[in-house]
Design an enzyme around this catalytic site. Sequence first.
Site, mmCIF file in Angstrom:
data_model
loop_
_atom_site.group_PDB
_atom_site.id
_atom_site.type_symbol
_atom_site.label_atom_id
_atom_site.label_comp_id
_atom_site.label_asym_id
_atom_site.label_seq_id
_atom_site.Cartn_x
_atom_site.Cartn_y
_atom_site.Cartn_z
ATOM 1 N N ASN A 12 118.871 40.282 88.910
ATOM 2 C CA ASN A 12 117.649 41.035 89.149
ATOM 3 C C ASN A 12 116.741 40.671 90.186
ATOM 4 O O ASN A 12 116.070 39.710 90.329
ATOM 5 C CB ASN A 12 116.741 41.247 87.760
ATOM 6 C CG ASN A 12 115.425 41.860 87.984
ATOM 7 O OD1 ASN A 12 115.485 42.591 88.884
ATOM 8 N ND2 ASN A 12 114.637 41.868 87.059
ATOM 9 N N LYS A 14 114.252 41.910 91.608
ATOM 10 C CA LYS A 14 113.100 42.189 91.576
ATOM 11 C C LYS A 14 112.445 42.850 93.017
ATOM 12 O O LYS A 14 113.157 43.405 93.641
ATOM 13 C CB LYS A 14 112.011 41.107 91.227
ATOM 14 C CG LYS A 14 112.721 40.471 89.742
ATOM 15 C CD LYS A 14 111.642 39.685 89.069
ATOM 16 C CE LYS A 14 112.318 39.110 87.700
ATOM 17 N NZ LYS A 14 111.539 38.287 87.153
ATOM 18 N N HIS A 99 112.027 46.219 81.015
ATOM 19 C CA HIS A 99 112.043 44.700 81.663
ATOM 20 C C HIS A 99 110.235 44.574 81.242
ATOM 21 O O HIS A 99 109.200 45.304 81.554
ATOM 22 C CB HIS A 99 112.043 44.422 83.173
ATOM 23 C CG HIS A 99 112.038 43.325 83.498
ATOM 24 N ND1 HIS A 99 110.781 42.608 83.794
ATOM 25 C CD2 HIS A 99 113.108 42.365 83.790
ATOM 26 C CE1 HIS A 99 111.048 41.510 84.041
ATOM 27 N NE2 HIS A 99 112.642 41.271 84.123
ATOM 28 N N GLU A 101 108.319 42.953 82.885
ATOM 29 C CA GLU A 101 107.169 43.179 83.888
ATOM 30 C C GLU A 101 106.794 44.559 83.973
ATOM 31 O O GLU A 101 105.765 44.997 84.525
ATOM 32 C CB GLU A 101 107.879 42.706 85.101
ATOM 33 C CG GLU A 101 107.838 41.148 85.404
ATOM 34 C CD GLU A 101 108.721 40.581 86.213
ATOM 35 O OE1 GLU A 101 109.327 41.351 87.102
ATOM 36 O OE2 GLU A 101 109.116 39.378 86.116
ATOM 37 N N GLU A 171 114.915 38.397 76.677
ATOM 38 C CA GLU A 171 114.237 37.805 77.626
ATOM 39 C C GLU A 171 112.618 37.361 77.073
ATOM 40 O O GLU A 171 111.660 38.087 77.297
ATOM 41 C CB GLU A 171 113.727 38.705 79.065
ATOM 42 C CG GLU A 171 115.099 39.028 79.658
ATOM 43 C CD GLU A 171 114.958 39.124 81.101
ATOM 44 O OE1 GLU A 171 115.704 38.655 81.870
ATOM 45 O OE2 GLU A 171 114.126 40.259 81.471
ATOM 46 N N GLY A 177 110.372 33.505 85.067
ATOM 47 C CA GLY A 177 109.797 32.928 86.254
ATOM 48 C C GLY A 177 108.652 31.837 86.175
ATOM 49 O O GLY A 177 107.963 31.719 87.210
ATOM 50 N N SER A 217 114.321 32.191 83.574
ATOM 51 C CA SER A 217 114.454 31.010 84.238
ATOM 52 C C SER A 217 115.847 30.441 84.240
ATOM 53 O O SER A 217 116.197 29.126 84.173
ATOM 54 C CB SER A 217 113.618 29.891 83.845
ATOM 55 O OG SER A 217 112.164 30.597 84.038
ATOM 56 N N GLY A 238 116.934 36.218 87.360
ATOM 57 C CA GLY A 238 115.978 36.794 88.322
ATOM 58 C C GLY A 238 115.931 35.774 89.510
ATOM 59 O O GLY A 238 116.987 35.786 90.423
ATOM 60 N N GLY A 239 114.798 34.848 89.616
ATOM 61 C CA GLY A 239 114.894 34.012 90.885
ATOM 62 C C GLY A 239 115.914 33.386 91.289
ATOM 63 O O GLY A 239 116.599 33.639 92.535
HETATM 64 P P1 PGA Z 1 113.663 34.560 86.274
HETATM 65 O O1 PGA Z 1 113.716 36.227 86.060
HETATM 66 O O2 PGA Z 1 115.282 34.317 86.162
HETATM 67 O O3 PGA Z 1 113.059 34.659 87.482
HETATM 68 O O4 PGA Z 1 112.934 34.092 85.027
HETATM 69 C C1 PGA Z 1 114.569 36.662 84.835
HETATM 70 C C2 PGA Z 1 113.956 38.247 84.545
HETATM 71 O O5 PGA Z 1 113.063 38.627 84.668
HETATM 72 O O6 PGA Z 1 115.047 39.087 84.328
#
Ligand code: PGA
Length: 258
Positions: A12, A14, A99, A101, A171, A177, A217, A238-239
Amino acid sequence: MSIPRKKFIAGNFKMNTTSSEVASYLEAFRVATEKVNDVDIVLIPPFTSLAKASEILGGAQKIRLGAQNMSSEAKGAYTGEISASMLRDLFVRYVLVGHSERRRLFGETDEMVRRKLVTALKSELRPILCIGETLEERQSNQEKTVLESQLRAAIEGLSPEEISEIVIAYEPVWAIGTGLTATPEQAQQAHLFIRDYLGKLSGTSVANRSRILYGGSVTPDTAVELLSQPDIDGALVGGASLDPRAFAKIVAAAIPQE
Ligand code: PGA
Protein backbone atom coordinates in the site's frame (compact mmCIF):
# COMPACT_ATOMS: atom_id res chain seq x y z
CA MET A 1 -6.36 -31.97 6.13
CA SER A 2 -6.51 -28.27 5.51
CA ILE A 3 -5.65 -26.90 2.07
CA PRO A 4 -2.54 -24.70 2.02
CA ARG A 5 -3.41 -21.08 1.43
CA LYS A 6 -1.34 -19.26 -1.19
CA LYS A 7 0.55 -16.39 0.41
CA PHE A 8 -0.57 -12.89 -0.50
CA ILE A 9 1.68 -9.83 -0.27
CA ALA A 10 0.24 -6.38 -0.93
CA GLY A 11 2.04 -3.04 -0.97
CA ASN A 12 0.00 0.00 0.00
CA PHE A 13 1.88 3.04 -1.28
CA LYS A 14 -0.56 5.43 0.45
CA MET A 15 -0.11 9.02 -0.81
CA ASN A 16 3.30 8.36 -2.34
CA THR A 17 4.58 7.66 -5.88
CA THR A 18 3.64 9.79 -8.85
CA SER A 19 2.76 8.31 -12.18
CA SER A 20 6.30 8.94 -13.46
CA GLU A 21 7.84 7.40 -10.36
CA VAL A 22 5.77 4.25 -10.70
CA ALA A 23 7.55 3.34 -13.95
CA SER A 24 11.00 3.14 -12.38
CA TYR A 25 9.54 1.40 -9.34
CA LEU A 26 8.04 -1.31 -11.52
CA GLU A 27 11.22 -1.76 -13.48
CA ALA A 28 13.21 -2.45 -10.31
CA PHE A 29 10.47 -4.49 -8.65
CA ARG A 30 9.94 -6.75 -11.65
CA VAL A 31 13.63 -7.56 -11.82
CA ALA A 32 13.77 -8.22 -8.08
CA THR A 33 10.74 -10.56 -8.18
CA GLU A 34 11.56 -12.26 -11.47
CA LYS A 35 12.01 -15.69 -9.95
CA VAL A 36 9.02 -15.57 -7.62
CA ASN A 37 6.05 -17.79 -8.40
CA ASP A 38 3.57 -19.16 -5.91
CA VAL A 39 2.91 -15.82 -4.20
CA ASP A 40 0.05 -13.44 -4.99
CA ILE A 41 1.55 -9.96 -5.33
CA VAL A 42 -0.63 -6.86 -5.34
CA LEU A 43 0.58 -3.29 -5.73
CA ILE A 44 -1.68 -0.54 -4.46
CA PRO A 45 -0.43 2.82 -5.73
CA PRO A 46 -2.47 6.05 -5.62
CA PHE A 47 -5.33 6.39 -8.13
CA THR A 48 -3.27 8.72 -10.34
CA SER A 49 -0.57 6.08 -10.86
CA LEU A 50 -2.90 3.19 -11.64
CA ALA A 51 -3.25 3.88 -15.36
CA LYS A 52 0.49 4.02 -15.86
CA ALA A 53 1.08 0.91 -13.75
CA SER A 54 -1.62 -0.93 -15.63
CA GLU A 55 -0.12 0.05 -18.99
CA ILE A 56 3.34 -1.15 -17.93
CA LEU A 57 2.14 -4.40 -16.40
CA GLY A 58 -0.12 -5.18 -19.35
CA GLY A 59 -1.89 -8.48 -18.84
CA ALA A 60 0.87 -9.84 -16.58
CA GLN A 61 -0.63 -12.34 -14.20
CA LYS A 62 2.09 -12.15 -11.66
CA ILE A 63 1.62 -8.66 -10.27
CA ARG A 64 -1.92 -7.42 -9.81
CA LEU A 65 -3.14 -3.93 -9.05
CA GLY A 66 -5.28 -2.71 -6.23
CA ALA A 67 -6.82 0.66 -5.33
CA GLN A 68 -6.63 2.30 -1.92
CA ASN A 69 -10.25 3.31 -1.75
CA MET A 70 -13.42 3.45 -3.80
CA SER A 71 -16.86 5.01 -3.76
CA SER A 72 -19.77 2.90 -2.62
CA GLU A 73 -21.85 4.56 -5.37
CA ALA A 74 -21.87 3.33 -8.95
CA LYS A 75 -21.82 6.74 -10.68
CA GLY A 76 -23.20 10.25 -10.53
CA ALA A 77 -22.76 13.56 -8.74
CA TYR A 78 -20.08 12.60 -6.23
CA THR A 79 -17.31 15.12 -6.81
CA GLY A 80 -13.87 13.73 -6.18
CA GLU A 81 -14.94 10.10 -5.94
CA ILE A 82 -13.76 7.11 -7.98
CA SER A 83 -16.12 4.28 -8.89
CA ALA A 84 -15.60 0.55 -9.10
CA SER A 85 -16.13 0.56 -12.87
CA MET A 86 -13.45 3.23 -13.28
CA LEU A 87 -11.07 0.93 -11.45
CA ARG A 88 -12.12 -2.13 -13.43
CA ASP A 89 -11.50 -0.16 -16.58
CA LEU A 90 -7.83 0.12 -15.52
CA PHE A 91 -7.63 -3.63 -14.86
CA VAL A 92 -7.59 -3.13 -11.11
CA ARG A 93 -8.52 -6.37 -9.32
CA TYR A 94 -8.42 -5.47 -5.64
CA VAL A 95 -9.52 -2.59 -3.46
CA LEU A 96 -8.65 -1.72 0.13
CA VAL A 97 -11.77 -1.23 2.18
CA GLY A 98 -11.83 0.21 5.68
CA HIS A 99 -8.15 1.00 6.06
CA SER A 100 -7.67 2.52 9.52
CA GLU A 101 -6.45 5.79 8.00
CA ARG A 102 -9.77 6.06 6.13
CA ARG A 103 -11.70 5.21 9.27
CA ARG A 104 -9.71 7.51 11.54
CA LEU A 105 -8.80 10.49 9.35
CA PHE A 106 -11.74 10.53 6.94
CA GLY A 107 -14.55 9.43 9.20
CA GLU A 108 -15.40 6.15 7.50
CA THR A 109 -17.88 4.27 9.62
CA ASP A 110 -18.55 0.54 9.74
CA GLU A 111 -21.65 1.20 7.67
CA MET A 112 -19.73 3.00 4.93
CA VAL A 113 -17.17 0.21 4.95
CA ARG A 114 -19.96 -2.33 4.51
CA ARG A 115 -21.45 -0.42 1.56
CA LYS A 116 -18.08 -0.21 -0.17
CA LEU A 117 -17.46 -3.88 0.41
CA VAL A 118 -20.80 -4.83 -1.12
CA THR A 119 -20.25 -2.54 -4.10
CA ALA A 120 -16.79 -4.01 -4.66
CA LEU A 121 -18.15 -7.55 -4.61
CA LYS A 122 -20.95 -6.67 -7.03
CA SER A 123 -18.41 -5.07 -9.34
CA GLU A 124 -16.07 -8.06 -9.29
CA LEU A 125 -13.36 -6.24 -7.40
CA ARG A 126 -11.88 -8.27 -4.58
CA PRO A 127 -11.99 -6.32 -1.35
CA ILE A 128 -9.10 -6.33 1.10
CA LEU A 129 -11.02 -5.60 4.27
CA CYS A 130 -8.92 -3.96 6.99
CA ILE A 131 -9.78 -4.38 10.64
CA GLY A 132 -7.80 -3.73 13.79
CA GLU A 133 -7.82 -2.29 17.27
CA THR A 134 -6.26 0.92 18.59
CA LEU A 135 -3.69 1.01 21.36
CA GLU A 136 -6.29 2.07 23.95
CA GLU A 137 -8.55 -0.78 22.90
CA ARG A 138 -5.72 -3.29 23.28
CA GLN A 139 -4.66 -1.86 26.61
CA SER A 140 -8.17 -2.23 27.92
CA ASN A 141 -8.42 -5.81 26.58
CA GLN A 142 -11.07 -4.89 24.06
CA GLU A 143 -9.28 -6.06 20.93
CA LYS A 144 -11.45 -9.13 20.44
CA THR A 145 -14.67 -7.16 20.80
CA VAL A 146 -13.42 -4.61 18.28
CA LEU A 147 -12.34 -7.24 15.75
CA GLU A 148 -15.65 -9.04 16.10
CA SER A 149 -17.74 -5.94 15.68
CA GLN A 150 -15.77 -4.63 12.68
CA LEU A 151 -15.91 -8.00 10.98
CA ARG A 152 -19.58 -8.58 11.77
CA ALA A 153 -20.57 -5.13 10.55
CA ALA A 154 -18.74 -5.70 7.28
CA ILE A 155 -19.71 -9.25 6.33
CA GLU A 156 -22.69 -10.53 8.33
CA GLY A 157 -25.41 -11.74 6.00
CA LEU A 158 -23.19 -12.05 2.94
CA SER A 159 -23.19 -15.43 1.23
CA PRO A 160 -20.28 -17.84 1.79
CA GLU A 161 -19.34 -17.34 -1.89
CA GLU A 162 -19.15 -13.58 -1.37
CA ILE A 163 -17.18 -13.93 1.82
CA SER A 164 -14.69 -16.22 0.15
CA GLU A 165 -13.85 -13.40 -2.29
CA ILE A 166 -12.70 -11.18 0.56
CA VAL A 167 -9.12 -10.94 1.77
CA ILE A 168 -8.94 -9.80 5.38
CA ALA A 169 -6.12 -7.66 6.73
CA TYR A 170 -5.53 -7.54 10.45
CA GLU A 171 -3.89 -4.20 11.05
CA PRO A 172 -3.53 -3.18 14.68
CA VAL A 173 -3.74 0.60 14.48
CA TRP A 174 -0.92 0.99 17.02
CA ALA A 175 1.46 -0.84 14.69
CA ILE A 176 0.78 1.15 11.53
CA GLY A 177 3.61 3.44 10.51
CA THR A 178 4.92 3.46 14.08
CA GLY A 179 7.75 0.96 13.79
CA LEU A 180 5.96 -1.13 16.46
CA THR A 181 5.21 -4.50 14.95
CA ALA A 182 2.92 -6.92 16.74
CA THR A 183 5.01 -9.88 17.88
CA PRO A 184 4.49 -12.99 15.75
CA GLU A 185 2.65 -14.53 18.73
CA GLN A 186 0.35 -11.53 19.19
CA ALA A 187 -0.40 -11.47 15.47
CA GLN A 188 -0.97 -15.24 15.29
CA GLN A 189 -3.38 -15.05 18.22
CA ALA A 190 -5.39 -12.31 16.57
CA HIS A 191 -5.43 -14.13 13.23
CA LEU A 192 -6.64 -17.34 14.81
CA PHE A 193 -9.35 -15.42 16.61
CA ILE A 194 -10.43 -13.78 13.34
CA ARG A 195 -10.46 -17.13 11.53
CA ASP A 196 -12.58 -18.71 14.26
CA TYR A 197 -15.02 -15.85 14.20
CA LEU A 198 -15.13 -15.97 10.40
CA GLY A 199 -16.01 -19.65 10.80
CA LYS A 200 -18.95 -18.70 12.98
CA LEU A 201 -20.21 -16.20 10.42
CA SER A 202 -19.59 -18.16 7.24
CA GLY A 203 -18.73 -21.76 8.04
CA THR A 204 -15.39 -23.43 8.64
CA SER A 205 -14.70 -24.28 5.04
CA VAL A 206 -14.78 -20.59 4.01
CA ALA A 207 -12.78 -19.66 7.11
CA ASN A 208 -10.12 -22.24 6.32
CA ARG A 209 -9.77 -21.00 2.78
CA SER A 210 -9.78 -17.27 3.60
CA ARG A 211 -6.54 -15.40 3.56
CA ILE A 212 -5.80 -13.18 6.52
CA LEU A 213 -2.93 -10.72 6.09
CA TYR A 214 -1.01 -8.98 8.81
CA GLY A 215 -0.24 -5.27 8.45
CA GLY A 216 1.64 -2.82 10.63
CA SER A 217 5.32 -1.90 10.24
CA VAL A 218 6.23 -5.11 8.38
CA THR A 219 9.85 -5.00 7.19
CA PRO A 220 12.12 -7.51 5.45
CA ASP A 221 13.51 -8.30 8.93
CA THR A 222 10.18 -9.08 10.58
CA ALA A 223 8.47 -10.69 7.59
CA VAL A 224 9.96 -14.19 7.82
CA GLU A 225 8.81 -14.90 11.34
CA LEU A 226 5.41 -13.29 10.88
CA LEU A 227 4.78 -15.21 7.68
CA SER A 228 5.73 -18.52 9.23
CA GLN A 229 2.81 -18.36 11.67
CA PRO A 230 0.10 -20.88 10.75
CA ASP A 231 -2.73 -18.34 10.42
CA ILE A 232 -0.79 -15.48 8.83
CA ASP A 233 -1.32 -15.81 5.10
CA GLY A 234 0.45 -12.70 3.93
CA ALA A 235 1.19 -9.09 4.62
CA LEU A 236 -0.20 -5.67 3.84
CA VAL A 237 2.88 -3.47 3.75
CA GLY A 238 2.95 0.33 3.85
CA GLY A 239 6.28 2.08 4.39
CA ALA A 240 8.53 -0.82 3.41
CA SER A 241 6.70 -1.30 0.10
CA LEU A 242 7.96 2.07 -1.16
CA ASP A 243 11.40 0.66 -1.78
CA PRO A 244 11.07 -1.94 -4.55
CA ARG A 245 14.04 -3.97 -3.33
CA ALA A 246 12.93 -4.04 0.30
CA PHE A 247 9.42 -4.97 -0.80
CA ALA A 248 10.79 -7.75 -3.02
CA LYS A 249 12.54 -9.16 0.05
CA ILE A 250 9.21 -9.31 1.87
CA VAL A 251 7.73 -11.09 -1.15
CA ALA A 252 10.65 -13.53 -1.06
CA ALA A 253 9.91 -14.25 2.60
CA ALA A 254 6.49 -15.53 1.49
CA ILE A 255 7.80 -18.13 -0.96
CA PRO A 256 6.69 -21.54 0.28
CA GLN A 257 9.48 -23.58 1.86
CA GLU A 258 9.89 -27.16 0.73
P1 PGA B 1 3.04 0.37 7.55
O1 PGA B 1 1.56 0.49 6.97
O2 PGA B 1 3.63 -0.89 6.97
O3 PGA B 1 3.74 1.61 7.08
O4 PGA B 1 2.91 0.29 9.02
C1 PGA B 1 0.72 -0.63 6.84
C2 PGA B 1 -0.63 -0.19 6.30
O5 PGA B 1 -1.12 0.87 6.69
O6 PGA B 1 -1.26 -0.90 5.49
